[in-house]
Design a protein around this motif. Structure first.
Motif, mmCIF file in Angstrom:
data_model
loop_
_atom_site.group_PDB
_atom_site.id
_atom_site.type_symbol
_atom_site.label_atom_id
_atom_site.label_comp_id
_atom_site.label_asym_id
_atom_site.label_seq_id
_atom_site.Cartn_x
_atom_site.Cartn_y
_atom_site.Cartn_z
ATOM 1 N N GLN A 122 45.090 34.847 48.034
ATOM 2 C CA GLN A 122 43.662 34.291 47.993
ATOM 3 C C GLN A 122 42.996 35.887 48.560
ATOM 4 N N MET A 123 42.194 34.652 47.586
ATOM 5 C CA MET A 123 41.141 36.989 46.984
ATOM 6 C C MET A 123 39.370 36.518 47.246
ATOM 7 N N SER A 124 39.140 37.138 48.111
ATOM 8 C CA SER A 124 37.343 36.722 48.881
ATOM 9 C C SER A 124 36.932 38.267 48.540
ATOM 10 N N SER A 125 35.132 37.764 49.081
ATOM 11 C CA SER A 125 34.231 39.019 48.172
ATOM 12 C C SER A 125 35.395 39.562 47.468
ATOM 13 N N LEU A 126 34.964 38.429 46.146
ATOM 14 C CA LEU A 126 34.939 39.779 44.731
ATOM 15 C C LEU A 126 33.955 40.817 44.266
ATOM 16 N N LYS A 127 34.547 41.437 44.001
ATOM 17 C CA LYS A 127 33.987 41.931 42.842
ATOM 18 C C LYS A 127 33.785 42.735 41.169
ATOM 19 N N PRO A 128 32.643 42.670 40.692
ATOM 20 C CA PRO A 128 32.617 42.073 39.254
ATOM 21 C C PRO A 128 33.996 43.126 38.984
ATOM 22 N N GLU A 129 34.421 44.662 39.926
ATOM 23 C CA GLU A 129 35.670 45.354 39.429
ATOM 24 C C GLU A 129 36.492 44.167 39.559
ATOM 25 N N ASP A 130 36.982 43.175 39.936
ATOM 26 C CA ASP A 130 38.288 43.286 39.869
ATOM 27 C C ASP A 130 38.168 41.579 39.148
ATOM 28 N N THR A 131 37.701 41.807 38.521
ATOM 29 C CA THR A 131 37.591 40.853 36.768
ATOM 30 C C THR A 131 39.032 41.938 36.083
ATOM 31 N N ALA A 132 39.748 40.653 35.904
ATOM 32 C CA ALA A 132 40.842 41.258 35.126
ATOM 33 C C ALA A 132 41.718 40.184 34.656
ATOM 34 N N VAL A 133 42.507 40.591 34.065
ATOM 35 C CA VAL A 133 44.080 39.349 33.521
ATOM 36 C C VAL A 133 44.899 39.377 34.331
ATOM 37 N N TYR A 134 45.143 38.829 35.775
ATOM 38 C CA TYR A 134 46.138 38.780 36.820
ATOM 39 C C TYR A 134 47.378 38.326 36.188
ATOM 40 N N TYR A 135 48.520 38.858 36.409
ATOM 41 C CA TYR A 135 49.868 38.610 36.618
ATOM 42 C C TYR A 135 50.994 38.356 37.763
ATOM 43 N N CYS A 136 51.243 37.204 37.635
ATOM 44 C CA CYS A 136 52.443 37.136 38.835
ATOM 45 C C CYS A 136 54.682 37.983 38.340
ATOM 46 N N ALA A 137 54.768 38.561 39.593
ATOM 47 C CA ALA A 137 56.076 38.899 38.854
ATOM 48 C C ALA A 137 56.924 38.667 40.107
#
Length: 123
Positions: free
Chosen positions: A81-96
């Protein structure tokens, strides 16, 4: 183990979004789950990890207080759960997955990687 991540998309700064990762296949053994991200032109970065029972969590300093990883004990699905998102959170997200949260955090031993899901934070 195959990992399927979902929930990415395009949001505005300050918005919230939830990512999910579901493991399938030979999931009989206990394993921790985690999230990483990789922004364009940057190295992959650890975000969060959670233990098999969901009782131990690890976070990167950059997301503490804004992101929350969760998992029902013994579940094959972990949510971010991601909140207060910022432009610097822009990315490809991977799970592992890995044996322990610290092993995932330190990338000592990653057992499986999922295909990434794109998050774009822009006004």
């Amino acid at each position: 183990v195959q990992l399927q991540a979902s929930g990415g998309g395009s949001v505005q700064p300050g918005d919230s979004l939830r990512l999910s990762c579901t493991a399938s296949g030979r999931t009989s053994s206990k394993y921790a789950m985690g999230w990483f991200r990789q922004a364009s032109g940057k190295e992959r970065e650890f975000i969060a990890a959670i233990s098999w029972l969901g009782t131990t969590v690890e976070y990167a300093e950059s997301v503490k207080g804004r992101f929350a990883i969760s998992r029902d004990g013994g579940s094959n699905t972990a949510n971010l759960q991601m909140s207060s998102l910022k432009p610097e959170d822009t990315a490809v997200y991977y799970c592992a997955t890995g044996k322990q949260t610290t092993w995932i955090r330190d990338q000592v031993a990653i057992d499986s990687w999922g295909k990434g899901t794109q998050l774009t934070v822009s006004s």
